[in-house]
Design an enzyme around this catalytic site. Structure first.
Site, PDB file in Angstrom:
ATOM      1  N   ASP A   1       1.810 -40.408 -58.881  1.00 59.85           N
ATOM      2  CA  ASP A   1       2.350 -39.810 -57.909  1.00 59.85           C
ATOM      3  C   ASP A   1       2.092 -39.543 -56.595  1.00 59.85           C
ATOM      4  O   ASP A   1       1.739 -39.658 -56.333  1.00 59.85           O
ATOM      5  CB  ASP A   1       1.293 -38.361 -58.603  1.00 59.85           C
ATOM      6  CG  ASP A   1       1.842 -37.099 -58.200  1.00 59.85           C
ATOM      7  OD1 ASP A   1       3.030 -36.830 -59.286  1.00 59.85           O
ATOM      8  OD2 ASP A   1       1.387 -37.144 -57.746  1.00 59.85           O
TER       9      ASP A   1
ATOM     10  N   TYR B   1       3.345 -35.860 -48.715  1.00 59.62           N
ATOM     11  CA  TYR B   1       2.113 -36.643 -48.568  1.00 59.62           C
ATOM     12  C   TYR B   1       2.697 -37.997 -46.933  1.00 59.62           C
ATOM     13  O   TYR B   1       1.731 -38.269 -46.628  1.00 59.62           O
ATOM     14  CB  TYR B   1       2.242 -37.018 -50.041  1.00 59.62           C
ATOM     15  CG  TYR B   1       1.498 -36.793 -51.007  1.00 59.62           C
ATOM     16  CD1 TYR B   1       1.946 -35.099 -51.084  1.00 59.62           C
ATOM     17  CD2 TYR B   1       1.697 -37.393 -52.274  1.00 59.62           C
ATOM     18  CE1 TYR B   1       1.329 -34.694 -52.364  1.00 59.62           C
ATOM     19  CE2 TYR B   1       0.933 -36.771 -53.357  1.00 59.62           C
ATOM     20  CZ  TYR B   1       0.802 -34.800 -53.070  1.00 59.62           C
ATOM     21  OH  TYR B   1       0.681 -34.247 -54.465  1.00 59.62           O
TER      22      TYR B   1
ATOM     23  N   LYS C   1       8.096 -35.760 -54.952  1.00 57.92           N
ATOM     24  CA  LYS C   1       8.474 -34.102 -54.996  1.00 57.92           C
ATOM     25  C   LYS C   1       8.849 -34.047 -53.729  1.00 57.92           C
ATOM     26  O   LYS C   1       8.633 -35.004 -53.071  1.00 57.92           O
ATOM     27  CB  LYS C   1       6.564 -33.454 -55.046  1.00 57.92           C
ATOM     28  CG  LYS C   1       5.826 -33.820 -56.355  1.00 57.92           C
ATOM     29  CD  LYS C   1       4.676 -32.951 -55.036  1.00 57.92           C
ATOM     30  CE  LYS C   1       3.409 -33.977 -57.359  1.00 57.92           C
ATOM     31  NZ  LYS C   1       3.142 -34.933 -56.294  1.00 57.92           N
TER      32      LYS C   1
ATOM     33  N   HIS D   1       8.212 -29.022 -55.164  1.00 59.41           N
ATOM     34  CA  HIS D   1       6.963 -29.402 -54.653  1.00 59.41           C
ATOM     35  C   HIS D   1       6.322 -27.416 -55.108  1.00 59.41           C
ATOM     36  O   HIS D   1       4.790 -27.834 -55.097  1.00 59.41           O
ATOM     37  CB  HIS D   1       6.354 -29.788 -53.126  1.00 59.41           C
ATOM     38  CG  HIS D   1       5.374 -30.365 -53.314  1.00 59.41           C
ATOM     39  ND1 HIS D   1       4.409 -31.018 -52.623  1.00 59.41           N
ATOM     40  CD2 HIS D   1       3.822 -30.099 -53.464  1.00 59.41           C
ATOM     41  CE1 HIS D   1       3.698 -31.851 -52.940  1.00 59.41           C
ATOM     42  NE2 HIS D   1       2.904 -31.282 -53.672  1.00 59.41           N
TER      43      HIS D   1
END
Length: 289
Positions: free
Chosen positions: A47, A52, A77, A110
């Site tokens: 994931d 990120y 996401k 997200h």
């Protein structure tokens, strides 16, 4: 049979491993080795997210791993700030490019709000539907095998369920011992939306709790393993994250069952007071505004 060999089946028939490996707060240059360690340990579900900043590193780890790409379920996401169709189309293609993949197994929105406006009252219904349409079209084109959402409350989920063409496959939410949104989980499950639990060990802040340690000792496991098993027994898919090889491996050792009595105790566990260094992140706010 271990949890690494077990799967959930999404509403569109796609199967995904019951345990995922999370990569939040692992920088791009540092994420390659933990992902490779996870894959070597048997994880087949990784994931990541645009937010990120480590999609490129995750993609590199996949290419350098001896595990076939076809055997790994990869989730990313769509950034929470993207609330228009054109931006979403561009961002979807950028994720594929950054990871060096022809497709991702799942992409999810997200958050229903941009992070700066998280839980501030505005639900961005129109913008989420615009982003959702882009995801639906990428799904139709085979760029994405499943689509879903994250951090969506019931009202946000209803917007997609009632107005979207394709049902969200998952809702990835904050859920762990001491902070389990039971009503939202039930609503998702009643609507055949799989719940994924991020921060299943409260971002590490719950691991030193004496009561949990005493319960874990009775099962011959550690607190992290107890918390992950708790999520699984509630029908959720936990996404533990670690950069420590021994913890990455240990988090897969979940072949035990928590008793009904202990599950009741865990469900009623006192809410964690703070999340340490992570307490400032909007997802950890104690109450909705």
């Amino acid at each position: 049979m271990t949890v690494l060999n077990e799967t959930f089946t999404l509403s569109n028939g796609v199967k995904l491993p019951k345990l995922g490996f999370g990569t939040w707060l692992i920088e791009n240059d540092n994420v390659i080795n933990p992902v490779k360690v996870a894959l070597d340990a048997g994880y087949r579900h990784i994931d990541t997210a645009q937010a990120y900043g480590n999609e490129k590193g995750v993609g590199q780890a996949l290419r350098e791993s001896s595990v076939s790409r076809a055997d790994v379920f990869v989730t990313t996401k769509l950034a929470a700030e993207i609330k228009s169709y054109d931006e979403a189309v561009s961002a979807i293609d950028q994720s594929l490019k950054d990871m060096g993949l022809d497709y991702v197994d799942m992409m999810i929105i997200h958050a229903p709000q941009p992070w700066a406006d998280f839980r501030n009252g505005e639900h961005y219904f129109k913008g989420n539907l615009a982003a959702w349409r882009a995801l639906e079209e990428a799904y139709d084109a085979g760029k994405i095998k499943a689509i879903g959402v994250s951090n969506f409350q019931q009202i946000d989920l209803d917007n997609i369920l009632q107005n979207g063409r394709i049902k969200p496959a998952v809702n990835q939410i904050l859920a762990h011992v001491s902070n389990t949104p039971f009503d939202l989980i039930k609503y998702c499950q009643d609507n055949d939306v799989l719940v994924e639990a991020y921060s299943p060990v409260a971002h590490g802040e719950i691991l030193t709790n004496e009561s949990l340690q005493n319960m874990a000792d009775r099962y011959g496991v550690n607190v992290a393993q107890l918390c992950l098993r708790y999520c699984l027994q509630l029908g959720m898919l936990p996404l533990p994250k670690s950069e420590t090889p021994s913890h990455i491996i240990g988090n897969t050792e979940l072949s035990f069952t928590i008793s009904d009595e202990d599950m009741v105790t865990l469900k009623q566990f006192k809410h964690i007071e703070n999340y340490g260094a992570s307490d400032s992140f909007p997802v950890y706010e104690k109450t909705d505004k």
